[in-house]
Design an enzyme around this catalytic site. Structure first.
Site, PDB file in Angstrom:
ATOM      1  N   HIS A   1      26.933 -21.250  26.752  1.00  8.78           N
ATOM      2  CA  HIS A   1      25.904 -20.432  27.411  1.00  8.78           C
ATOM      3  C   HIS A   1      24.541 -20.771  26.798  1.00  8.78           C
ATOM      4  O   HIS A   1      24.435 -21.002  25.605  1.00  8.78           O
ATOM      5  CB  HIS A   1      26.209 -18.938  27.233  1.00  8.78           C
ATOM      6  CG  HIS A   1      25.315 -18.080  28.079  1.00  8.78           C
ATOM      7  ND1 HIS A   1      24.028 -17.769  27.701  1.00  8.78           N
ATOM      8  CD2 HIS A   1      25.503 -17.511  29.294  1.00  8.78           C
ATOM      9  CE1 HIS A   1      23.472 -17.035  28.653  1.00  8.78           C
ATOM     10  NE2 HIS A   1      24.348 -16.860  29.631  1.00  8.78           N
TER      11      HIS A   1
ATOM     12  N   ASN B   1      28.674 -10.985  32.878  1.00  6.56           N
ATOM     13  CA  ASN B   1      28.395 -11.295  31.475  1.00  6.56           C
ATOM     14  C   ASN B   1      27.512 -10.160  30.956  1.00  6.56           C
ATOM     15  O   ASN B   1      26.319 -10.126  31.243  1.00  6.56           O
ATOM     16  CB  ASN B   1      27.677 -12.648  31.379  1.00  6.56           C
ATOM     17  CG  ASN B   1      27.218 -12.954  29.961  1.00  6.56           C
ATOM     18  OD1 ASN B   1      27.632 -12.288  29.012  1.00  6.56           O
ATOM     19  ND2 ASN B   1      26.363 -13.957  29.819  1.00  6.56           N
ATOM     20  N   TRP B   2      28.144  -9.236  30.224  1.00  7.76           N
ATOM     21  CA  TRP B   2      27.384  -8.060  29.769  1.00  7.76           C
ATOM     22  C   TRP B   2      26.454  -8.373  28.617  1.00  7.76           C
ATOM     23  O   TRP B   2      25.645  -7.535  28.232  1.00  7.76           O
ATOM     24  CB  TRP B   2      28.358  -6.942  29.352  1.00  7.76           C
ATOM     25  CG  TRP B   2      29.009  -6.233  30.485  1.00  7.76           C
ATOM     26  CD1 TRP B   2      28.732  -6.368  31.817  1.00  7.76           C
ATOM     27  CD2 TRP B   2      30.055  -5.249  30.396  1.00  7.76           C
ATOM     28  NE1 TRP B   2      29.534  -5.541  32.563  1.00  7.76           N
ATOM     29  CE2 TRP B   2      30.357  -4.850  31.712  1.00  7.76           C
ATOM     30  CE3 TRP B   2      30.770  -4.695  29.344  1.00  7.76           C
ATOM     31  CZ2 TRP B   2      31.336  -3.902  31.989  1.00  7.76           C
ATOM     32  CZ3 TRP B   2      31.742  -3.742  29.611  1.00  7.76           C
ATOM     33  CH2 TRP B   2      32.023  -3.357  30.928  1.00  7.76           C
ATOM     34  N   LYS B   3      26.614  -9.537  28.009  1.00  4.67           N
ATOM     35  CA  LYS B   3      25.798  -9.888  26.828  1.00  4.67           C
ATOM     36  C   LYS B   3      25.901  -8.756  25.802  1.00  4.67           C
ATOM     37  O   LYS B   3      26.957  -8.142  25.671  1.00  4.67           O
ATOM     38  CB  LYS B   3      24.363 -10.190  27.263  1.00  4.67           C
ATOM     39  CG  LYS B   3      24.305 -11.173  28.446  1.00  4.67           C
ATOM     40  CD  LYS B   3      22.949 -11.704  28.724  1.00  4.67           C
ATOM     41  CE  LYS B   3      23.024 -12.650  29.922  1.00  4.67           C
ATOM     42  NZ  LYS B   3      21.790 -13.354  30.188  1.00  4.67           N
TER      43      LYS B   3
ATOM     44  N   GLY C   1      17.796 -14.155  33.513  1.00  3.95           N
ATOM     45  CA  GLY C   1      17.104 -12.937  33.096  1.00  3.95           C
ATOM     46  C   GLY C   1      15.634 -12.896  33.475  1.00  3.95           C
ATOM     47  O   GLY C   1      14.891 -12.051  32.993  1.00  3.95           O
TER      48      GLY C   1
ATOM     49  N   SER D   1      19.847 -14.752  37.473  1.00  5.52           N
ATOM     50  CA  SER D   1      19.213 -13.750  38.337  1.00  5.52           C
ATOM     51  C   SER D   1      19.920 -13.583  39.679  1.00  5.52           C
ATOM     52  O   SER D   1      19.266 -13.438  40.719  1.00  5.52           O
ATOM     53  CB  SER D   1      17.726 -14.055  38.533  1.00  5.52           C
ATOM     54  OG  SER D   1      17.059 -14.001  37.287  1.00  5.52           O
TER      55      SER D   1
ATOM     56  N   GLU E   1      22.066 -19.070  25.950  1.00  5.01           N
ATOM     57  CA  GLU E   1      21.613 -18.233  24.829  1.00  5.01           C
ATOM     58  C   GLU E   1      22.311 -18.647  23.531  1.00  5.01           C
ATOM     59  O   GLU E   1      21.728 -18.567  22.451  1.00  5.01           O
ATOM     60  CB  GLU E   1      21.855 -16.746  25.159  1.00  5.01           C
ATOM     61  CG  GLU E   1      20.839 -16.247  26.180  1.00  5.01           C
ATOM     62  CD  GLU E   1      21.320 -15.137  27.089  1.00  5.01           C
ATOM     63  OE1 GLU E   1      22.299 -14.451  26.761  1.00  5.01           O
ATOM     64  OE2 GLU E   1      20.702 -14.966  28.164  1.00  5.01           O
TER      65      GLU E   1
ATOM     66  N   GLU F   1      23.801 -22.784  35.200  1.00  8.13           N
ATOM     67  CA  GLU F   1      22.847 -21.712  34.925  1.00  8.13           C
ATOM     68  C   GLU F   1      21.511 -22.310  34.491  1.00  8.13           C
ATOM     69  O   GLU F   1      21.308 -22.593  33.302  1.00  8.13           O
ATOM     70  CB  GLU F   1      23.376 -20.807  33.808  1.00  8.13           C
ATOM     71  CG  GLU F   1      24.654 -20.082  34.162  1.00  8.13           C
ATOM     72  CD  GLU F   1      24.725 -18.732  33.450  1.00  8.13           C
ATOM     73  OE1 GLU F   1      24.854 -17.725  34.133  1.00  8.13           O
ATOM     74  OE2 GLU F   1      24.611 -18.711  32.218  1.00  8.13           O
TER      75      GLU F   1
ATOM     76  N   GLY G   1      22.294  -9.378  34.228  1.00  6.27           N
ATOM     77  CA  GLY G   1      21.623  -8.091  34.448  1.00  6.27           C
ATOM     78  C   GLY G   1      22.217  -7.270  35.588  1.00  6.27           C
ATOM     79  O   GLY G   1      22.383  -6.043  35.454  1.00  6.27           O
TER      80      GLY G   1
HETATM   81  P1  PGA Z   1      21.165 -12.949  34.537  1.00  6.72           P
HETATM   82  O1  PGA Z   1      22.066 -13.658  33.428  1.00  6.72           O
HETATM   83  O2  PGA Z   1      22.038 -12.667  35.729  1.00  6.72           O
HETATM   84  O3  PGA Z   1      20.667 -11.679  33.875  1.00  6.72           O
HETATM   85  O4  PGA Z   1      20.051 -13.884  34.875  1.00  6.72           O
HETATM   86  C1  PGA Z   1      23.019 -14.635  33.774  1.00  6.72           C
HETATM   87  C2  PGA Z   1      23.689 -15.200  32.547  1.00  6.72           C
HETATM   88  O5  PGA Z   1      23.023 -15.393  31.525  1.00  6.72           O
HETATM   89  O6  PGA Z   1      24.894 -15.465  32.559  1.00  6.72           O
END
Ligand code: PGA
Length: 256
Positions: A93, A9-11, A172, A212, A95, A166, A234
């Site tokens: 998600h 997931n590159w966001k 993150g 993470s 976010e 998640e 990340g």
């Molecule tokens: P992260 O993000 O690996 O940077 O913790 C995971 C995600 O939000 O899908």
């Protein structure tokens, strides 16, 4: 059978050139021969360019609006992906839930819309630290699942359904759930699937862990019996590092 799935997931990261460089770097590896499926949820604006390349991974979209077209400034319709091979869509998600305020009702609409469109929704659920500390993590995630499925029946679900656990406090932050805690939640989610639908649906649902995920924790997570892959933010941004992550993860996670 559940084939392991490792999904990037590159966001909101990468220029077009950086996205293409990532794909080119992975083309030069044996990614396709590894015993797991790999997918990349790239920024929407890069999807057409990436789709035109010969990729060793499938593509997913990070967000869309559940309507064919209309007055929805700034949004993307799944119809706009016609002609491209987009396999997955992230839905729910944390976010999108917290930063953009997406309510359960919209998440349910998006889940049903992507499913009926033939794009597999990757339904994300997860609790905050406060909820975990109150001992409500299982109840919270199960409510999120129930809300997203709304009144869908087992036959209306996508064949290759994917869930992602998640925990919000692990995204993150560098703080990962222990493999044991992640396994406990993924087993719980599978149980919820069995109760909400049936045992066969629960057995075929792939459940990813995200939050993470790094090269030093992916093996323990993916060796757990109910964790069928990872959703990686990340640690998915640098091609060489992501390759290492996939190689380690796919060695640990056998088809089940
Ligand atoms: P992260 O993000 O690996 O940077 O913790 C995971 C995600 O939000 O899908």
């Amino acid at each position: 059978m559940r084939t392991p799935l490792i999904m990037a997931n590159w966001k909101m990261h990468k220029t077009m050139a950086e996205a293409c460089d990532f794909a080119t770097a992975l083309q030069a590896t044996d990614l396709l021969t590894l015993p797991c499926e790999v997918s990349v949820c790239a920024p929407t604006i890069h999807l057409a360019t990436l789709d035109a390349m010969k990729l060793p991974f499938s593509l997913g979209i990070q967000n869309f609006y559940p309507a064919a077209s209309g007055a929805f400034t700034g949004e993307t319709a799944l119809d706009m992906l016609q002609g491209m091979d987009i396999v997955y869509a992230l839905v729910g998600h944390s976010e999108r839930r917290s930063v953009f305020g997406e309510p359960d009702g919209l998440i349910a609409e998006k889940f049903a819309y992507a499913t009926s469109y033939g794009i597999t929704p990757v339904l994300c659920v997860g609790e905050s630290l406060a909820v975990r500390e109150q001992g409500q993590a299982n109840a919270h995630c199960s409510e999120q699942l129930h809300a997203a499925f709304s009144d869908l029946t087992a036959t209306q679900l996508p064949d290759n359904l994917v869930l992602a656990y998640e925990p919000v406090w692990a995204i993150g932050t560098g703080q990962t759930a222990t493999a044991e805690d992640a396994q406990d939640m993924c087993r719980h989610l599978r149980q919820v699937m069995a109760e909400r639908f049936d045992a066969e649906t629960a057995a075929r649902t792939r459940i990813l862990y995200g939050g993470s995920v790094k090269p030093d924790n992916i093996e323990a997570l993916l060796a757990s019996p109910d964790i069928d892959g990872a959703l990686v933010g990340g640690a998915s941004l640098v091609a060489e590092d992501f390759y290492q992550l996939v190689a380690k993860g796919s060695a640990a996670c056998q088809p089940r």
